[in-house]
Design an enzyme around this catalytic site. Structure first.
Site, PDB file in Angstrom:
ATOM      1  N   SER A   1      25.589  35.356  36.043  1.00  0.00           N
ATOM      2  CA  SER A   1      26.935  34.788  36.188  1.00  0.00           C
ATOM      3  C   SER A   1      26.855  33.329  35.783  1.00  0.00           C
ATOM      4  CB  SER A   1      27.379  34.882  37.653  1.00  0.00           C
ATOM      5  OG  SER A   1      28.506  34.052  37.884  1.00  0.00           O
TER       6      SER A   1
ATOM      7  N   TYR B   1      25.981  34.685  46.785  1.00  0.00           N
ATOM      8  CA  TYR B   1      26.215  35.306  45.468  1.00  0.00           C
ATOM      9  C   TYR B   1      25.509  34.506  44.373  1.00  0.00           C
ATOM     10  CZ  TYR B   1      28.760  36.976  41.346  1.00  0.00           C
ATOM     11  OH  TYR B   1      29.084  37.482  40.106  1.00  0.00           O
TER      12      TYR B   1
HETATM   13  P1  NAD Z   1      33.818  45.369  39.770  1.00  0.00           P
HETATM   14  O1  NAD Z   1      33.747  45.198  41.232  1.00  0.00           O
HETATM   15  O2  NAD Z   1      35.138  45.404  39.081  1.00  0.00           O
HETATM   16  O3  NAD Z   1      32.978  46.657  39.368  1.00  0.00           O
HETATM   17  C1  NAD Z   1      31.682  46.801  39.876  1.00  0.00           C
HETATM   18  C2  NAD Z   1      31.305  48.267  39.835  1.00  0.00           C
HETATM   19  O4  NAD Z   1      29.985  48.365  40.402  1.00  0.00           O
HETATM   20  C3  NAD Z   1      32.235  49.148  40.667  1.00  0.00           C
HETATM   21  O5  NAD Z   1      32.585  50.298  39.947  1.00  0.00           O
HETATM   22  C4  NAD Z   1      31.388  49.487  41.894  1.00  0.00           C
HETATM   23  O6  NAD Z   1      31.679  50.780  42.429  1.00  0.00           O
HETATM   24  C5  NAD Z   1      29.985  49.426  41.317  1.00  0.00           C
HETATM   25  N1  NAD Z   1      28.999  49.173  42.349  1.00  0.00           N
HETATM   26  C6  NAD Z   1      28.990  48.177  43.267  1.00  0.00           C
HETATM   27  N2  NAD Z   1      27.941  48.323  44.088  1.00  0.00           N
HETATM   28  C7  NAD Z   1      27.256  49.429  43.679  1.00  0.00           C
HETATM   29  C8  NAD Z   1      26.105  50.102  44.130  1.00  0.00           C
HETATM   30  N3  NAD Z   1      25.426  49.685  45.209  1.00  0.00           N
HETATM   31  N4  NAD Z   1      25.679  51.189  43.458  1.00  0.00           N
HETATM   32  C9  NAD Z   1      26.366  51.649  42.385  1.00  0.00           C
HETATM   33  N5  NAD Z   1      27.490  51.056  41.919  1.00  0.00           N
HETATM   34  C10 NAD Z   1      27.921  49.977  42.563  1.00  0.00           C
HETATM   35  O7  NAD Z   1      32.900  44.215  39.164  1.00  0.00           O
HETATM   36  P2  NAD Z   1      33.070  43.314  37.852  1.00  0.00           P
HETATM   37  O8  NAD Z   1      33.939  42.198  38.224  1.00  0.00           O
HETATM   38  O9  NAD Z   1      33.317  44.129  36.666  1.00  0.00           O
HETATM   39  O10 NAD Z   1      31.578  42.725  37.801  1.00  0.00           O
HETATM   40  C11 NAD Z   1      30.523  43.430  37.195  1.00  0.00           C
HETATM   41  C12 NAD Z   1      29.303  42.550  37.234  1.00  0.00           C
HETATM   42  O11 NAD Z   1      29.612  41.303  36.606  1.00  0.00           O
HETATM   43  C13 NAD Z   1      28.819  42.207  38.634  1.00  0.00           C
HETATM   44  O12 NAD Z   1      27.410  42.137  38.645  1.00  0.00           O
HETATM   45  C14 NAD Z   1      29.415  40.836  38.872  1.00  0.00           C
HETATM   46  O13 NAD Z   1      28.676  40.091  39.820  1.00  0.00           O
HETATM   47  C15 NAD Z   1      29.310  40.246  37.483  1.00  0.00           C
HETATM   48  N6  NAD Z   1      30.225  39.147  37.245  1.00  0.00           N
HETATM   49  C16 NAD Z   1      31.563  39.324  37.434  1.00  0.00           C
HETATM   50  C17 NAD Z   1      32.423  38.252  37.231  1.00  0.00           C
HETATM   51  C18 NAD Z   1      33.908  38.375  37.443  1.00  0.00           C
HETATM   52  O14 NAD Z   1      34.586  37.345  37.524  1.00  0.00           O
HETATM   53  N7  NAD Z   1      34.475  39.566  37.492  1.00  0.00           N
HETATM   54  C19 NAD Z   1      31.906  37.014  36.836  1.00  0.00           C
HETATM   55  C20 NAD Z   1      30.540  36.891  36.630  1.00  0.00           C
HETATM   56  C21 NAD Z   1      29.698  37.960  36.851  1.00  0.00           C
END
Ligand code: NAD
Length: 256
Positions: A145, A158
């Site tokens: 991130s 986080y």
């Molecule tokens: P999201 O919450 O929209 O989707 C995450 C998915 O991961 C979901 O489908 C959830 O069911 C699945 N998941 C969570 N825990 C799990 C587990 N223990 N086992 C299996 N599946 C699991 O997330 P997003 O916003 O698309 O983020 C995806 C990645 O990107 C994450 O690692 C997040 O930290 C990172 N990220 C997101 C952002 C943001 O602003 N959205 C920014 C930087 C990094």
């Protein structure tokens, strides 16, 4: 589905495929000709993504697994190898956001965040690397991130997990460079995903928080999951054949 084919015939594992960035990446990878193993703990939304890929003429399988469970991860990788004989690319995308200043956090929250965001990356990498070594190479993309590179308020736990992912990425890249295994990570800024909107609305002051979050990014908007998927495609494809150990920022300038 039109398949220009940057990933033609590649077996790609995407964790957290059921929503947000994982969903957008799964759709794009399939469009580029990949066989997508969509892994998520949420079977309902995961199968919807797989059906969407199939409806567009792509190839995908849904696997239900908790990425923080060694038994689940090993079973998922075993099923993928039984089905498609190999894994070429692993995208360790699944993750959760845990907010709160340190004195408010529970020990279980600490352990869960590190298990889902960091240990999962270790477990899946460990499960696929032996056959990467046997087959002469492979690609791993991890999800860090922008907050691995700079502080963001109320997210100490986080941010620490994402810094760990970044460090793990660089160390793996060095350890496996001679084995033709490339390891990189993504550092997105704030991306407009369903879970972001849940977080923004959780405290009943979503409008104000949204403004604060947008203000953190000099380009003054949230990113789109599809914009992160395009960066993921670059790093896992042959276009990035000379790229390893990189932390690619796609964050509207957030880490400046
Ligand atoms: P999201 O919450 O929209 O989707 C995450 C998915 O991961 C979901 O489908 C959830 O069911 C699945 N998941 C969570 N825990 C799990 C587990 N223990 N086992 C299996 N599946 C699991 O997330 P997003 O916003 O698309 O983020 C995806 C990645 O990107 C994450 O690692 C997040 O930290 C990172 N990220 C997101 C952002 C943001 O602003 N959205 C920014 C930087 C990094």
């Amino acid at each position: 589905m039109n398949t220009p084919g940057k990933l033609k015939g590649k077996v790609v594992v995407v964790t957290g495929a059921a929503a947000g960035i994982g969903r957008a990446s799964s759709l794009l990878f399939a469009q580029e000709g990949a066989l997508v193993a969509a892994v998520d703990r949420d079977p309902v939304h995961n199968i919807e993504v797989v059906e969407e890929i199939r409806n567009r003429g792509g190839i995908a399988e849904a696997l239900t697994a908790d990425v923080s469970s060694a038994a689940d991860v090993e079973a998922a990788v075993r099923q993928i190898i039984e089905r498609w004989k190999r894994v070429d690319i692993l995208f360790n995308n699944a993750g959760i956001v845990t907010g709160g200043k340190v004195h408010t956090l529970k020990e279980e929250e600490w352990d869960r965040a590190f298990a889902i965001n960091v240990k999962s990356t270790f477990l899946f990498s460990r499960a696929v690397i032996p056959q990467f070594l046997e087959r002469g190479g492979g690609v791993i993309l991890n999800m860090a991130s922008s907050t691995a590179l700079r502080a963001a308020a109320d997210r100490a736990l986080y941010n620490a997990t994402k810094s760990a992912v970044l460090s793990f990425t660089k160390s793996m890249a060095l350890d496996y460079a001679a084995d033709n295994i490339r390891v990189n990570c993504l550092c997105p800024g704030t991306i407009d995903t369903p879970s972001l909107n849940v977080r923004l609305n959780a405290n009943g002051n979503g409008g104000e928080l949204r403004k604060q979050f947008v203000a953190r990014q000099p380009l003054h908007r949230f990113g789109k999951p599809e914009e992160i998927a395009k960066a993921a495609l670059y790093l896992v494809s042959e276009d990035a054949a000379f790229v390893t150990g990189t932390a690619l920022q796609i964050d509207g300038g957030m880490a400046l």
